[in-house]
Design a protein around this motif. Sequence first.
Motif, PDB file in Angstrom:
ATOM      1  N   MET A   1       0.845  -1.185   0.000  1.00 56.86           N
ATOM      2  CA  MET A   1       0.000   0.000   0.000  1.00 56.86           C
ATOM      3  C   MET A   1       0.889   1.246   0.000  1.00 56.86           C
ATOM      4  SD  MET A   1      -3.088   1.148   2.491  1.00 56.86           S
ATOM      5  CE  MET A   1      -2.101   1.900   3.746  1.00 56.86           C
ATOM      6  N   MET A   2       0.432   2.252  -0.648  1.00 57.23           N
ATOM      7  CA  MET A   2       1.205   3.495  -0.766  1.00 57.23           C
ATOM      8  C   MET A   2       1.056   4.366   0.484  1.00 57.23           C
ATOM      9  SD  MET A   2      -1.063   6.026  -3.191  1.00 57.23           S
ATOM     10  CE  MET A   2      -0.778   7.583  -2.403  1.00 57.23           C
ATOM     11  N   ASP A   3       2.060   5.189   0.704  1.00 61.49           N
ATOM     12  CA  ASP A   3       1.961   6.219   1.738  1.00 61.49           C
ATOM     13  C   ASP A   3       1.311   7.444   1.099  1.00 61.49           C
ATOM     14  OD1 ASP A   3       3.199   4.812   3.789  1.00 61.49           O
ATOM     15  OD2 ASP A   3       5.199   5.438   3.153  1.00 61.49           O
ATOM     16  N   ILE A   4       0.540   8.149   1.878  1.00 63.18           N
ATOM     17  CA  ILE A   4      -0.120   9.350   1.363  1.00 63.18           C
ATOM     18  C   ILE A   4       0.927  10.448   1.189  1.00 63.18           C
ATOM     19  CG2 ILE A   4      -0.748  10.200   3.651  1.00 63.18           C
ATOM     20  CD1 ILE A   4      -3.408  11.164   2.375  1.00 63.18           C
ATOM     21  N   GLY A   5       0.842  11.156   0.068  1.00 65.51           N
ATOM     22  CA  GLY A   5       1.788  12.229  -0.215  1.00 65.51           C
ATOM     23  C   GLY A   5       1.518  13.462   0.631  1.00 65.51           C
ATOM     24  N   LYS A   6       2.502  14.339   0.665  1.00 70.29           N
ATOM     25  CA  LYS A   6       2.432  15.556   1.482  1.00 70.29           C
ATOM     26  C   LYS A   6       1.216  16.423   1.125  1.00 70.29           C
ATOM     27  CE  LYS A   6       5.252  19.492   2.874  1.00 70.29           C
ATOM     28  NZ  LYS A   6       6.551  20.167   2.720  1.00 70.29           N
ATOM     29  N   ASN A   7       1.004  16.656  -0.177  1.00 75.78           N
ATOM     30  CA  ASN A   7      -0.127  17.491  -0.598  1.00 75.78           C
ATOM     31  C   ASN A   7      -1.470  16.834  -0.284  1.00 75.78           C
ATOM     32  OD1 ASN A   7       1.574  19.514  -1.513  1.00 75.78           O
ATOM     33  ND2 ASN A   7       1.621  18.717  -3.598  1.00 75.78           N
ATOM     34  N   ASP A   8      -1.546  15.514  -0.511  1.00 73.83           N
ATOM     35  CA  ASP A   8      -2.782  14.798  -0.193  1.00 73.83           C
ATOM     36  C   ASP A   8      -3.056  14.808   1.312  1.00 73.83           C
ATOM     37  OD1 ASP A   8      -3.576  14.125  -2.794  1.00 73.83           O
ATOM     38  OD2 ASP A   8      -2.410  12.261  -2.787  1.00 73.83           O
ATOM     39  N   TRP A   9      -2.009  14.699   2.113  1.00 75.33           N
ATOM     40  CA  TRP A   9      -2.161  14.725   3.563  1.00 75.33           C
ATOM     41  C   TRP A   9      -2.695  16.092   4.028  1.00 75.33           C
ATOM     42  CZ3 TRP A   9      -3.262  12.486   7.776  1.00 75.33           C
ATOM     43  CH2 TRP A   9      -2.871  12.965   9.026  1.00 75.33           C
ATOM     44  N   LYS A  10      -2.134  17.153   3.478  1.00 82.17           N
ATOM     45  CA  LYS A  10      -2.615  18.496   3.818  1.00 82.17           C
ATOM     46  C   LYS A  10      -4.083  18.663   3.423  1.00 82.17           C
ATOM     47  CE  LYS A  10       1.700  21.119   3.495  1.00 82.17           C
ATOM     48  NZ  LYS A  10       2.406  22.173   2.757  1.00 82.17           N
ATOM     49  N   LEU A  11      -4.413  18.212   2.228  1.00 78.91           N
ATOM     50  CA  LEU A  11      -5.784  18.319   1.733  1.00 78.91           C
ATOM     51  C   LEU A  11      -6.735  17.477   2.585  1.00 78.91           C
ATOM     52  CD1 LEU A  11      -7.679  19.481  -0.406  1.00 78.91           C
ATOM     53  CD2 LEU A  11      -7.054  17.553  -1.893  1.00 78.91           C
ATOM     54  N   PHE A  12      -6.307  16.284   2.957  1.00 78.69           N
ATOM     55  CA  PHE A  12      -7.131  15.415   3.798  1.00 78.69           C
ATOM     56  C   PHE A  12      -7.461  16.086   5.132  1.00 78.69           C
ATOM     57  CE2 PHE A  12      -7.237  12.029   7.120  1.00 78.69           C
ATOM     58  CZ  PHE A  12      -8.464  11.494   6.778  1.00 78.69           C
ATOM     59  N   ARG A  13      -6.481  16.711   5.735  1.00 86.54           N
ATOM     60  CA  ARG A  13      -6.716  17.373   7.027  1.00 86.54           C
ATOM     61  C   ARG A  13      -7.734  18.497   6.896  1.00 86.54           C
ATOM     62  NH1 ARG A  13      -0.560  17.987   8.502  1.00 86.54           N
ATOM     63  NH2 ARG A  13      -1.085  19.908   7.465  1.00 86.54           N
ATOM     64  N   VAL A  14      -7.710  19.210   5.788  1.00 86.87           N
ATOM     65  CA  VAL A  14      -8.682  20.285   5.557  1.00 86.87           C
ATOM     66  C   VAL A  14     -10.054  19.705   5.238  1.00 86.87           C
ATOM     67  CG1 VAL A  14      -9.294  22.165   3.981  1.00 86.87           C
ATOM     68  CG2 VAL A  14      -6.946  21.954   4.809  1.00 86.87           C
ATOM     69  N   LYS A  15     -10.071  18.736   4.335  1.00 85.47           N
ATOM     70  CA  LYS A  15     -11.339  18.162   3.874  1.00 85.47           C
ATOM     71  C   LYS A  15     -12.069  17.408   4.977  1.00 85.47           C
ATOM     72  CE  LYS A  15     -11.626  19.058  -0.569  1.00 85.47           C
ATOM     73  NZ  LYS A  15     -12.813  19.684  -1.120  1.00 85.47           N
ATOM     74  N   LEU A  16     -11.336  16.728   5.836  1.00 80.10           N
ATOM     75  CA  LEU A  16     -11.980  15.918   6.874  1.00 80.10           C
ATOM     76  C   LEU A  16     -12.926  16.760   7.723  1.00 80.10           C
ATOM     77  CD1 LEU A  16     -12.402  13.206   8.229  1.00 80.10           C
ATOM     78  CD2 LEU A  16     -10.438  13.734   9.703  1.00 80.10           C
ATOM     79  N   ALA A  17     -12.503  17.929   8.110  1.00 74.15           N
ATOM     80  CA  ALA A  17     -13.365  18.809   8.916  1.00 74.15           C
ATOM     81  C   ALA A  17     -14.646  19.158   8.157  1.00 74.15           C
ATOM     82  CB  ALA A  17     -12.619  20.077   9.306  1.00 74.15           C
ATOM     83  N   ASP A  18     -14.534  19.453   6.874  1.00 76.41           N
ATOM     84  CA  ASP A  18     -15.724  19.753   6.061  1.00 76.41           C
ATOM     85  C   ASP A  18     -16.619  18.534   5.927  1.00 76.41           C
ATOM     86  OD1 ASP A  18     -14.824  22.356   5.646  1.00 76.41           O
ATOM     87  OD2 ASP A  18     -13.878  21.869   3.720  1.00 76.41           O
ATOM     88  N   TRP A  19     -16.021  17.389   5.667  1.00 80.35           N
ATOM     89  CA  TRP A  19     -16.795  16.156   5.518  1.00 80.35           C
ATOM     90  C   TRP A  19     -17.546  15.825   6.808  1.00 80.35           C
ATOM     91  CZ3 TRP A  19     -12.126  13.065   3.213  1.00 80.35           C
ATOM     92  CH2 TRP A  19     -11.929  13.452   1.879  1.00 80.35           C
ATOM     93  N   GLN A  20     -16.878  16.005   7.927  1.00 83.52           N
ATOM     94  CA  GLN A  20     -17.517  15.720   9.208  1.00 83.52           C
ATOM     95  C   GLN A  20     -18.650  16.709   9.485  1.00 83.52           C
ATOM     96  OE1 GLN A  20     -13.889  15.563  11.569  1.00 83.52           O
ATOM     97  NE2 GLN A  20     -14.191  13.361  11.873  1.00 83.52           N
TER      98      GLN A  20
END
Length: 108
Positions: A1-20
């Motif tokens: 399995m791949m590790d999440i990239g730096k840009n995807d990790w930053k985006l995930f942290r932002v998006k998670l709050a919106d998704w929640q």
Amino acid sequence: MMDIGKNDWKLFRVKLADWQEKYMERLIKEYVTALTDETRLASDKFWELETRIKKDRQHPGVIMEMRKSDAIWDITSLIRLKVITYDDLSEFSDELQREVKRLLGMSW
């Protein structure tokens, strides 16, 4: 399995709050519908709401411990639990989207 990239990790942290937030908004609408049911006793509605909130507050759509190493698993879990859809990943890298598809068993 791949590790999440730096840009995807930053985006995930932002998006998670919106998704929640969106998920919790859906929950609140469900609560309102249940609470305004005129055919049920107030006590039944009250205790059902208490039970639902206790259960829902443990759901990843409400609270999630964020670790970079678990991010792809978390994303696939959010899709499986219908907190988000695959379309919510459109801003993420193609590599991440392919990995999520693979983990979900999607053949697109």
